[in-house]
Design a protein around this motif. Structure first.
Motif, mmCIF file in Angstrom:
data_model
loop_
_atom_site.group_PDB
_atom_site.id
_atom_site.type_symbol
_atom_site.label_atom_id
_atom_site.label_comp_id
_atom_site.label_asym_id
_atom_site.label_seq_id
_atom_site.Cartn_x
_atom_site.Cartn_y
_atom_site.Cartn_z
ATOM 1 N N ARG A 12 -7.460 -15.501 0.868
ATOM 2 C CA ARG A 12 -7.573 -14.072 0.588
ATOM 3 C C ARG A 12 -8.372 -13.670 -0.647
ATOM 4 N NH1 ARG A 12 -1.640 -11.663 1.219
ATOM 5 N NH2 ARG A 12 -1.372 -13.098 -0.480
ATOM 6 N N ASN A 13 -9.578 -14.118 -0.770
ATOM 7 C CA ASN A 13 -10.439 -13.580 -1.820
ATOM 8 C C ASN A 13 -11.898 -13.764 -1.427
ATOM 9 O OD1 ASN A 13 -11.518 -12.498 -4.107
ATOM 10 N ND2 ASN A 13 -10.254 -13.677 -5.507
ATOM 11 N N PRO A 14 -12.386 -12.979 -0.472
ATOM 12 C CA PRO A 14 -13.752 -13.165 0.010
ATOM 13 C C PRO A 14 -14.818 -12.901 -1.043
ATOM 14 C CG PRO A 14 -12.821 -11.163 0.940
ATOM 15 C CD PRO A 14 -11.712 -11.882 0.221
ATOM 16 N N LEU A 20 -19.750 -18.916 -4.588
ATOM 17 C CA LEU A 20 -19.443 -20.321 -4.314
ATOM 18 C C LEU A 20 -20.518 -20.953 -3.441
ATOM 19 C CD1 LEU A 20 -17.494 -22.798 -4.192
ATOM 20 C CD2 LEU A 20 -16.637 -21.765 -2.095
ATOM 21 N N PHE A 21 -20.834 -20.319 -2.320
ATOM 22 C CA PHE A 21 -21.818 -20.896 -1.414
ATOM 23 C C PHE A 21 -23.223 -20.864 -2.010
ATOM 24 C CE2 PHE A 21 -18.503 -20.030 1.877
ATOM 25 C CZ PHE A 21 -18.263 -21.364 2.168
ATOM 26 N N ASP A 22 -23.537 -19.858 -2.823
ATOM 27 C CA ASP A 22 -24.827 -19.841 -3.523
ATOM 28 C C ASP A 22 -24.931 -21.028 -4.477
ATOM 29 O OD1 ASP A 22 -25.520 -17.519 -2.198
ATOM 30 O OD2 ASP A 22 -25.087 -16.206 -3.918
ATOM 31 N N SER A 23 -23.854 -21.300 -5.173
ATOM 32 C CA SER A 23 -23.831 -22.429 -6.104
ATOM 33 C C SER A 23 -23.979 -23.755 -5.367
ATOM 34 C CB SER A 23 -22.521 -22.409 -6.895
ATOM 35 O OG SER A 23 -22.428 -23.533 -7.728
ATOM 36 N N LEU A 24 -23.282 -23.903 -4.263
ATOM 37 C CA LEU A 24 -23.389 -25.143 -3.486
ATOM 38 C C LEU A 24 -24.798 -25.321 -2.915
ATOM 39 C CD1 LEU A 24 -19.972 -25.048 -1.620
ATOM 40 C CD2 LEU A 24 -20.640 -26.604 -3.468
ATOM 41 N N ALA A 25 -25.419 -24.224 -2.479
ATOM 42 C CA ALA A 25 -26.768 -24.304 -1.920
ATOM 43 C C ALA A 25 -27.787 -24.691 -2.984
ATOM 44 C CB ALA A 25 -27.142 -22.968 -1.285
ATOM 45 N N ALA A 26 -27.507 -24.366 -4.227
ATOM 46 C CA ALA A 26 -28.433 -24.680 -5.311
ATOM 47 C C ALA A 26 -28.352 -26.131 -5.763
ATOM 48 C CB ALA A 26 -28.164 -23.756 -6.500
ATOM 49 N N MET A 27 -27.372 -26.862 -5.286
ATOM 50 C CA MET A 27 -27.237 -28.275 -5.661
ATOM 51 C C MET A 27 -28.404 -29.076 -5.106
ATOM 52 S SD MET A 27 -23.131 -28.778 -5.124
ATOM 53 C CE MET A 27 -23.331 -30.485 -4.792
ATOM 54 N N ARG A 52 -17.775 -17.240 9.065
ATOM 55 C CA ARG A 52 -18.369 -17.634 10.354
ATOM 56 C C ARG A 52 -19.654 -16.862 10.641
ATOM 57 N NH1 ARG A 52 -12.693 -18.277 13.591
ATOM 58 N NH2 ARG A 52 -12.405 -20.482 13.095
ATOM 59 N N GLN A 53 -19.706 -15.615 10.230
ATOM 60 C CA GLN A 53 -20.885 -14.800 10.490
ATOM 61 C C GLN A 53 -22.006 -15.081 9.483
ATOM 62 O OE1 GLN A 53 -20.650 -10.471 9.857
ATOM 63 N NE2 GLN A 53 -21.639 -10.278 11.871
ATOM 64 N N LYS A 54 -21.688 -15.103 8.204
ATOM 65 C CA LYS A 54 -22.714 -15.226 7.168
ATOM 66 C C LYS A 54 -23.134 -16.668 6.902
ATOM 67 C CE LYS A 54 -24.263 -13.563 2.784
ATOM 68 N NZ LYS A 54 -24.069 -12.691 1.653
ATOM 69 N N TYR A 55 -22.239 -17.616 7.118
ATOM 70 C CA TYR A 55 -22.513 -19.034 6.836
ATOM 71 C C TYR A 55 -22.180 -19.872 8.062
ATOM 72 C CZ TYR A 55 -22.384 -17.163 2.099
ATOM 73 O OH TYR A 55 -22.607 -16.407 0.971
ATOM 74 N N PRO A 56 -22.955 -19.760 9.115
ATOM 75 C CA PRO A 56 -22.621 -20.450 10.365
ATOM 76 C C PRO A 56 -22.619 -21.972 10.262
ATOM 77 C CG PRO A 56 -24.794 -19.453 10.514
ATOM 78 C CD PRO A 56 -24.189 -18.978 9.232
ATOM 79 N N ALA A 57 -23.269 -22.527 9.269
ATOM 80 C CA ALA A 57 -23.272 -23.984 9.118
ATOM 81 C C ALA A 57 -21.969 -24.513 8.524
ATOM 82 C CB ALA A 57 -24.448 -24.421 8.244
ATOM 83 N N VAL A 58 -21.168 -23.625 7.946
ATOM 84 C CA VAL A 58 -19.889 -24.030 7.343
ATOM 85 C C VAL A 58 -18.853 -24.180 8.447
ATOM 86 C CG1 VAL A 58 -18.030 -23.321 5.783
ATOM 87 C CG2 VAL A 58 -20.428 -22.900 5.163
ATOM 88 N N LYS A 59 -18.197 -25.323 8.455
ATOM 89 C CA LYS A 59 -17.101 -25.528 9.403
ATOM 90 C C LYS A 59 -15.875 -24.801 8.853
ATOM 91 C CE LYS A 59 -18.764 -29.991 10.928
ATOM 92 N NZ LYS A 59 -18.523 -31.430 11.002
ATOM 93 N N VAL A 60 -15.162 -24.122 9.719
ATOM 94 C CA VAL A 60 -13.996 -23.348 9.291
ATOM 95 C C VAL A 60 -12.758 -23.857 10.019
ATOM 96 C CG1 VAL A 60 -12.932 -21.066 9.205
ATOM 97 C CG2 VAL A 60 -15.393 -21.304 8.828
ATOM 98 N N PHE A 61 -11.749 -24.190 9.227
ATOM 99 C CA PHE A 61 -10.425 -24.496 9.774
ATOM 100 C C PHE A 61 -9.511 -23.383 9.321
ATOM 101 C CE2 PHE A 61 -12.272 -28.749 9.720
ATOM 102 C CZ PHE A 61 -12.001 -29.150 11.016
#
Length: 67
Positions: A12-14, A20-27, A52-61
């Motif tokens: 619960r904190n979108p 977070l994903f911007d930081s990971l992509a910059a690695m 799921r919509q914005k980051y389709p490459a991320v697997k979601v459980f």
């Protein structure tokens, strides 16, 4: 086959997801060798759908409750 799996626990904190994903992509990692897995702990704020919509490459459980 990925060499590195990054598991991201989430609840619960979108607002934290984009930075977070911007930081990971910059690695400096070859994207063919890394996978990102969001483990959502029962969020009811649209976080799962957002990822799921914005980051389709991320697997979601999506768990049904906060584990």
């Amino acid at each position: 086959m990925p060499r590195v799996s990054v598991f991201i626990p989430h609840h619960r904190n979108p607002k934290l997801l984009d930075p977070l994903f911007d930081s990971l992509a910059a690695m400096d990692m070859d994207p063919r060798h890394v996978e990102y897995v969001l483990v959502d702990n029962g969020s009811t704020d649209g976080s799962v759908e957002y990822v799921r919509q914005k980051y389709p490459a991320v697997k979601v459980f999506a768990l049904g409750r906060n584990e």
